[in-house]
Design an enzyme around this catalytic site. Sequence first.
Site, PDB file in Angstrom:
ATOM      1  N   HIS A  67      -5.981  12.559  13.561  1.00  0.00           N
ATOM      2  CA  HIS A  67      -7.046  12.407  12.556  1.00  0.00           C
ATOM      3  C   HIS A  67      -8.196  11.518  13.043  1.00  0.00           C
ATOM      4  CE1 HIS A  67      -4.527  14.395   9.678  1.00  0.00           C
ATOM      5  NE2 HIS A  67      -3.620  13.427   9.674  1.00  0.00           N
ATOM      6  N   ASP A 113       0.871  -1.183   0.000  1.00  0.00           N
ATOM      7  CA  ASP A 113       0.000   0.000   0.000  1.00  0.00           C
ATOM      8  C   ASP A 113       0.905   1.229   0.000  1.00  0.00           C
ATOM      9  OD1 ASP A 113      -1.696   2.145   0.460  1.00  0.00           O
ATOM     10  OD2 ASP A 113      -2.967   1.061   1.867  1.00  0.00           O
ATOM     11  N   ASP A 154       1.566  19.518  13.003  1.00  0.00           N
ATOM     12  CA  ASP A 154       1.644  18.518  11.935  1.00  0.00           C
ATOM     13  C   ASP A 154       1.240  19.184  10.621  1.00  0.00           C
ATOM     14  OD1 ASP A 154       1.549  15.200  11.759  1.00  0.00           O
ATOM     15  OD2 ASP A 154       0.342  16.184  10.216  1.00  0.00           O
ATOM     16  N   ASP A 194       6.184  16.093   9.918  1.00  0.00           N
ATOM     17  CA  ASP A 194       6.085  16.123   8.461  1.00  0.00           C
ATOM     18  C   ASP A 194       6.015  17.562   7.965  1.00  0.00           C
ATOM     19  OD1 ASP A 194       3.604  16.418   9.646  1.00  0.00           O
ATOM     20  OD2 ASP A 194       2.663  14.759   8.580  1.00  0.00           O
ATOM     21  N   TYR A 196       7.955  11.637   8.402  1.00  0.00           N
ATOM     22  CA  TYR A 196       8.236  10.442   7.608  1.00  0.00           C
ATOM     23  C   TYR A 196       9.606  10.473   6.940  1.00  0.00           C
ATOM     24  CZ  TYR A 196       3.360  10.346   8.673  1.00  0.00           C
ATOM     25  OH  TYR A 196       2.177  10.373   9.377  1.00  0.00           O
ATOM     26  N   HIS A 229      -0.609  17.985   8.283  1.00  0.00           N
ATOM     27  CA  HIS A 229      -1.992  17.662   7.925  1.00  0.00           C
ATOM     28  C   HIS A 229      -2.948  18.243   8.965  1.00  0.00           C
ATOM     29  CE1 HIS A 229       0.474  14.367   6.168  1.00  0.00           C
ATOM     30  NE2 HIS A 229      -0.340  14.504   5.133  1.00  0.00           N
TER      31      HIS A 229
END
Length: 719
Positions: free
Chosen positions: A135, A20, A172, A328, A368, A174
Amino acid sequence: MRTALVYHEEMTAARLLWDDPECEIERPERLTAAVERLQQGGLEQRCLRLAAREASEAELGLVHSPEYVSLVRGTQALSTEELQALSGQYDAVYFHPSTFHCARLAAGAALQLVDAVLTGTAHNGLALVRPPGHHSQRAAANGFCVFNNVAIAARHAQQRHDVRRILIVDWDIHHGQGIQYIFEDDPSVLYFSWHRYEHGRFWPSLRESDADAVGLGPGRGFTVNLPWNQVGMGNADYMAAFLHVLLPVAFEVTAWGPGMGWWEEHGGGVLCLESTPPPRWSRTEPCGWGALSGGASFTPVPGSLSPVPTWPCLQFDPELVLISAGFDSAIGDPEGQMQATPECFAHLTRLLQVLAGGRLCAVLEGGYHLESLSQSVCMVVKALLGDPAPPLSGPMVPRHSALESIQSVRAAQAPHWTSLGQQEKRPSPVSPGGPKCQAAEAQPSAVLSSLLDQLSATPPVRTAVALTAPAAVPVLPPDVLRQEGSAPQEETQAWARLHEALTQDTAFAALGKVLRLLNGILEGQVSSGIATTPAAAPTLEVALRQGLSHGAQRVFCVALGQLDRPPDLADDGRTLWLNIRGKEAAARSTFHMSVPLPGTTGGFLSCILALVLPLAYGFQPDLVLLALGPAHGLQDPQAALLAALLRGPAGGRVLVLVGQGSARHLVGVLARVLHGEPPPSLGPFSMASPDDLQALAHLRGQLEAPWEMLRVAAPSGVP
């Protein structure tokens, strides 16, 4: 500073069991790389090491539905095919037979950290966890997140420790929509998130991630979204977001504790508040009744004592700061594609430590690029330990797109926060040029390699104090050095010839101690220092000239009280001189300005956040001189906050000169904050006066062109 580090190696057990490409970046090595780098830098050994525990299902239920917790529990018995099928029902999620255990450890680590900080076992700390959490929603996994670690920790702090005001900062890259959904109607939690948005094109691509999503009902204004609409945001952009959006709101925001209904009992009586949602309190006196805005009124019931409202008080004054610490958003990360370097996160952490008495808990989210992630983690831990943050690299010029985003969030939040609506609404003029250079895209590998030596670097002495009256020794932290020696007499005599006042016995002795302390700072033997002197003005001039002649390329001088800039000082860009005194705000040149000392808490904070720190970070000094001269007018907490915040721009190299007339207690307070402790509270919040705001706006208007960190809006006429 006692800093907790919470971790458990069993959180590395969960991993992706099928192909994935979207999910493969969330891997166990994220944790092991960070831990190894902390160990190599000697940072883990300096922390209070705590092994994470599992959160109970009751604790998970503070945020998540029983059905969802049961579903995740059931993944322990599923085959790989069944796990893949279940994962496909969610967005960017994978399950593993160990996911339930790992996710409970992640949530439990956040709880354990909060418990340690709120019980006084630690001052602050970091929880290294996976899977991340911001999230995750009440009944759904999302974006690698299973249980919402930070949201659970916030609810736990409220229910277990009676914490009523919590600030959550999500850096973050996101948007943490899970946290937003959980608290969007709750005014006891202020949630700030910046995130890559690109006008809704970047994941999670939600309309409610934009700047105009400010919360619901009584929580309106307690959700602050700062969307980045371009990649490449760097140190200047992140610092501008904190200085011009987050910190003004965090200092101002109205308190409304959980469980406080419309009817509040006081001394046997009842205070009836007839307004929906909770009104803003627009008092002008620190502790008096004022007018309730928004059409509200109050009615003391006969027989009641003088009611003292638990809300609202125009000051959030958070009791706890939680960071959703995703890296990130750092340079090199494939998700964020941003340019902020690891040391920037040390500066952000230091800025947040002036809130909540320093009670700060950071919980890992994303990140990451393993080297960027691990270095950023180290920089945060160093800041938590009280180490000075390395100076920020690169030009401190916010991007046009970043200023557009800051402008949009300030406009969206202005109806809710006075501090964001008070400043001038005019667009910034196009810059004709000034002390700046064009930002260039940095190469991650080169940047990260250059920082390796700084991950473990700590000066032998963090803070030293030189006193002219040994009998009046303040209470100092154990590790603060009390300097006894002086510079060589020949050196002291040479500098004393500049001013006759310095030839007097007491002033001459103080000058010798100042010179020795300053030399120690310039040579890297001491990070920061405090010295008392009976001749503040001439000693400040000598310290400035000594710094420039002994290796400092740029010196930022902040002078309070009756301290004038030397008339023959060259205006060559090597010295930035800011006087905070008198009644006039004026920019006498690009590198010489003055502003009155505001008479209110709000005015003082506006001056620091909207003027002093943007100038300091824009100038990027090698040395900061903070001088408290005769009639400086600062209260001890104000002086401590200013000194604490000025540690950042010059990498901790700060020399504070204190006039002989100041109380010895002030020296002790300054020593503690320069040593890394949080400053004391400023006390009750009072709004800035119109005169103070006008003076500040006038000065900023004169200086925005050459000093772009002052800007809160994108320049007009720029594509």
